[in-house]
Write an enzyme that holds these catalytic residues in place. Structure first.
Site, PDB file in Angstrom:
ATOM      1  N   TRP A 100      -5.623 -33.776  18.297  1.00  0.00           N
ATOM      2  CA  TRP A 100      -6.665 -32.983  18.961  1.00  0.00           C
ATOM      3  C   TRP A 100      -7.916 -32.800  18.088  1.00  0.00           C
ATOM      4  O   TRP A 100      -8.930 -32.312  18.579  1.00  0.00           O
ATOM      5  CB  TRP A 100      -6.102 -31.591  19.319  1.00  0.00           C
ATOM      6  N   GLU A 132      -1.560 -42.968  10.654  1.00  0.00           N
ATOM      7  CA  GLU A 132      -2.580 -42.197   9.930  1.00  0.00           C
ATOM      8  C   GLU A 132      -2.064 -40.773   9.885  1.00  0.00           C
ATOM      9  O   GLU A 132      -2.148 -40.047  10.866  1.00  0.00           O
ATOM     10  CB  GLU A 132      -3.923 -42.243  10.660  1.00  0.00           C
TER      11      GLU A 132
HETATM   12  P1  ADP Z   1      -1.046 -31.973  14.705  1.00  0.00           P
HETATM   13  O1  ADP Z   1      -0.265 -31.232  13.676  1.00  0.00           O
HETATM   14  O2  ADP Z   1      -2.326 -32.541  14.243  1.00  0.00           O
HETATM   15  O3  ADP Z   1      -1.108 -31.310  16.039  1.00  0.00           O
HETATM   16  P2  ADP Z   1       1.084 -33.616  15.597  1.00  0.00           P
HETATM   17  O4  ADP Z   1       1.655 -34.663  14.738  1.00  0.00           O
HETATM   18  O5  ADP Z   1       1.912 -32.435  15.935  1.00  0.00           O
HETATM   19  O6  ADP Z   1      -0.259 -33.275  14.901  1.00  0.00           O
HETATM   20  O7  ADP Z   1       0.582 -34.208  16.971  1.00  0.00           O
HETATM   21  C1  ADP Z   1      -0.174 -35.378  17.069  1.00  0.00           C
HETATM   22  C2  ADP Z   1       0.195 -36.085  18.348  1.00  0.00           C
HETATM   23  O8  ADP Z   1       1.587 -36.353  18.345  1.00  0.00           O
HETATM   24  C3  ADP Z   1      -0.074 -35.309  19.633  1.00  0.00           C
HETATM   25  O9  ADP Z   1      -0.536 -36.217  20.616  1.00  0.00           O
HETATM   26  C4  ADP Z   1       1.291 -34.767  19.990  1.00  0.00           C
HETATM   27  O10 ADP Z   1       1.444 -34.532  21.369  1.00  0.00           O
HETATM   28  C5  ADP Z   1       2.184 -35.900  19.548  1.00  0.00           C
HETATM   29  N1  ADP Z   1       3.578 -35.514  19.269  1.00  0.00           N
HETATM   30  C6  ADP Z   1       4.049 -34.330  18.818  1.00  0.00           C
HETATM   31  N2  ADP Z   1       5.388 -34.374  18.679  1.00  0.00           N
HETATM   32  C7  ADP Z   1       5.791 -35.616  19.031  1.00  0.00           C
HETATM   33  C8  ADP Z   1       7.048 -36.287  19.090  1.00  0.00           C
HETATM   34  N3  ADP Z   1       8.189 -35.697  18.751  1.00  0.00           N
HETATM   35  N4  ADP Z   1       7.065 -37.572  19.511  1.00  0.00           N
HETATM   36  C9  ADP Z   1       5.924 -38.181  19.837  1.00  0.00           C
HETATM   37  N5  ADP Z   1       4.710 -37.625  19.800  1.00  0.00           N
HETATM   38  C10 ADP Z   1       4.629 -36.351  19.404  1.00  0.00           C
END
Ligand code: ADP
Length: 487
Positions: free
Chosen positions: A155, A255
């Site tokens: 985001w 990344e």
């Molecule tokens: P941040 O801490 O920057 O929010 P995240 O790694 O939690 O980063 O999220 C980055 C992306 O990964 C978002 O699009 C989120 O919806 C997605 N995401 C979060 N959890 C999972 C998961 N278990 N499997 C796949 N995608 C995920």
């Protein structure tokens, strides 16, 4: 703010095979500055995911067969439409993400540059002729697109993180399924809408929306048609995706998180260092993976440095991104704010001290909004938990060091290895320190290093692969070796 302009680009459904894909289940996208609902968007279901996979597979065949000039032209038309709509895209981004409008405009321009760069690079995926080591064979390589790519984006840069993945994929001849962050899906949908307007073939760029990333991504990643996953986000989620990708040996680009040191050596030009620090630390309210996390200052200049730094930080105004008075917007969610409050409180318990922002911090704790004041903490050491946490907020951590050797040890004392910054006017030191920092990117007397024409990426637990630059196209290509017997 001219809401009417933004409304034109507000899409609320997944985009699959160039069509809006609706479903009954919806979730709300919130404005982090007001906590008001900006839009309700629909969640993709299992059938939608299957359609996305089917259409992406068909689009891949089409993109692969297209010549590179045609793919380049397609991207150039997308670039022009993004530029033509940049005001509306920036407003939409500030609305769902919170960053100051001036920064949002900067991100649209930055994001668009990835499209233009890869429109140009689409024509340059050269193979090699390998001088033969025998009489009867001729050896060469060609580069071919990998196939259907799954992209998962965060985001904090709702446009640039999308274009820097989708543009090289299309340039290479791959089709794309994007799962944008559930917090900022509107910018991604607007981009896809413009891509369709630019003439992208059906299924070339699908966007699937969900609040349940784990199950949607698992369904996509377990499918044989997906040949690659590219992710920007936390190291924790990156590890989960790497494990899932391993099951069918998919290509990966990761990344992940950072913990950037910002070293100020004795010879540094302090005014330049402070400008660089403020830019690197407070952009996007500190919510960037290359944001300065730890400031390491030579002991001999520490008090002069603080005396010059604090007035500059105190000038920053926190508030709604739509008010040009504000340089720092809200944090993305209440839980992000809570996490940062806990990190700061723990740092104080462990011996850190407030140099700026204590009263504002105490006030912010009582308030239910997502705004976090600018804070400067002194006396931070590697023994404290905060030294090792990726802060993702407008908090400066100050530590001191005695000599270059200690500075390097302290800087490298992290599992992360994304960006590092240092300020020095000593040419020999510049060379030494550049080589010894265990990071994928180093800003030397510079606090803003991201550039679409340069490779972005990390070492250690900050990731795998590079985005942007000439090398960025290779992430979506595979090398095929051809051996011709000429006898
Ligand atoms: P941040 O801490 O920057 O929010 P995240 O790694 O939690 O980063 O999220 C980055 C992306 O990964 C978002 O699009 C989120 O919806 C997605 N995401 C979060 N959890 C999972 C998961 N278990 N499997 C796949 N995608 C995920």
């Amino acid at each position: 703010m001219s809401v009417t302009v933004s409304q034109r680009l507000i899409q609320t459904n997944s985009i699959i095979a160039n069509q809006a894909y609706t479903s009954d289940k919806t979730f709300a996208v919130m404005d982090p500055a007001t906590d008001k609902c900006v839009a309700n968007v629909s969640s993709v279901d299992t059938r939608g995911i299957e359609l996305a996979l089917e259409s992406a597979q068909l689009a891949f065949e089409q993109l692969k067969a297209m010549n590179s000039q045609a793919r380049s032209d397609l991207l150039m038309r997308w670039y022009q439409l993004v530029i033509a709509n940049s005001e509306a895209l920036a407003e939409l981004m500030t609305l769902e993400q919170g960053k100051p409008l001036a920064e949002a405009k900067g991100e649209v321009a930055y994001g668009a540059e990835f499209i233009r760069w890869f429109a140009e690079e689409a024509k340059r995926s050269y193979g090699q002729n390998i001088p033969s080591n025998n009489q009867h064979q001729r050896l060469s390589t060609i580069k071919q697109p990998i196939g259907v790519v799954l992209g998962i984006t965060p985001w904090n840069f709702p446009i640039a993180m999308v274009t820097r993945k989708v543009a090289p994929a299309i340039a290479a001849g791959c089709s794309f399924i994007l799962k944008p962050s559930e917090l900022t899906p509107l910018s991604a949908l607007a981009l896809a809408h413009l891509a369709i307007e630019a003439g992208f073939p059906s299924g070339a760029f699908n966007v699937v929306l969900t609040q349940d990333a784990p199950s949607v991504v698992e369904q996509l990643l377990s499918d044989e048609r997906v040949k690659k996953v590219t992710f920007t986000g936390s190291t924790q989620i990156g590890k989960i995706l790497l494990a899932q990708a391993a099951a069918s040996v998919k290509r990966t680009s990761m990344e992940l998180g950072g913990n950037a040191p910002f070293i100020v050596f004795e010879s540094a030009m302090l005014s330049k260092a402070i400008t660089g620090l403020v830019a690197s630390k407070f952009r996007n309210a500190g919510q960037t993976c290359v944001a300065t996390n730890r400031v390491l200052v030579a002991e001999s200049i520490y008090s002069t440095f603080i005396a010059q730094l604090l007035p500059e930080v105190a000038k920053l105004k926190v508030g709604s991104g739509f008010d040009p008075m504000h340089q720092v917007g809200p944090l993305i969610t209440a839980s992000a704010k809570q996490r940062l409050i806990e990190s700061v409180e723990q740092a104080i318990i462990q011996g850190g001290t407030f140099l700026l922002g204590q009263a504002e911090f105490e006030r912010a704790k009582e308030q239910t909004d997502n705004f976090f004041p600018v804070v400067v903490l002194g006396g931070i050491t590697p023994q404290m938990a905060i030294y090792h946490q990726e802060l993702f907020g407008p908090v400066v951590l100050l530590s001191t060091f005695e000599d270059e050797r200690q500075a390097l040890t302290m800087a490298n004392e992290t599992d992360y290895g994304l960006a590092a910054y240092f300020y020095s006017e000593n040419i020999n030191q510049i060379q030494r320190v550049s080589e010894r920092l265990d990071f994928g990117m180093v800003g030397i007397n510079e606090g803003l290093i991201s550039n679409p024409i340069a490779p972005f990426g990390g070492v250690k637990q900050s990731g795998i692969g590079r985005e942007g630059g000439q090398i960025g196209l290779d992430e979506y290509l595979q090398v095929k070796y051809l051996c011709l017997n000429i006898t």
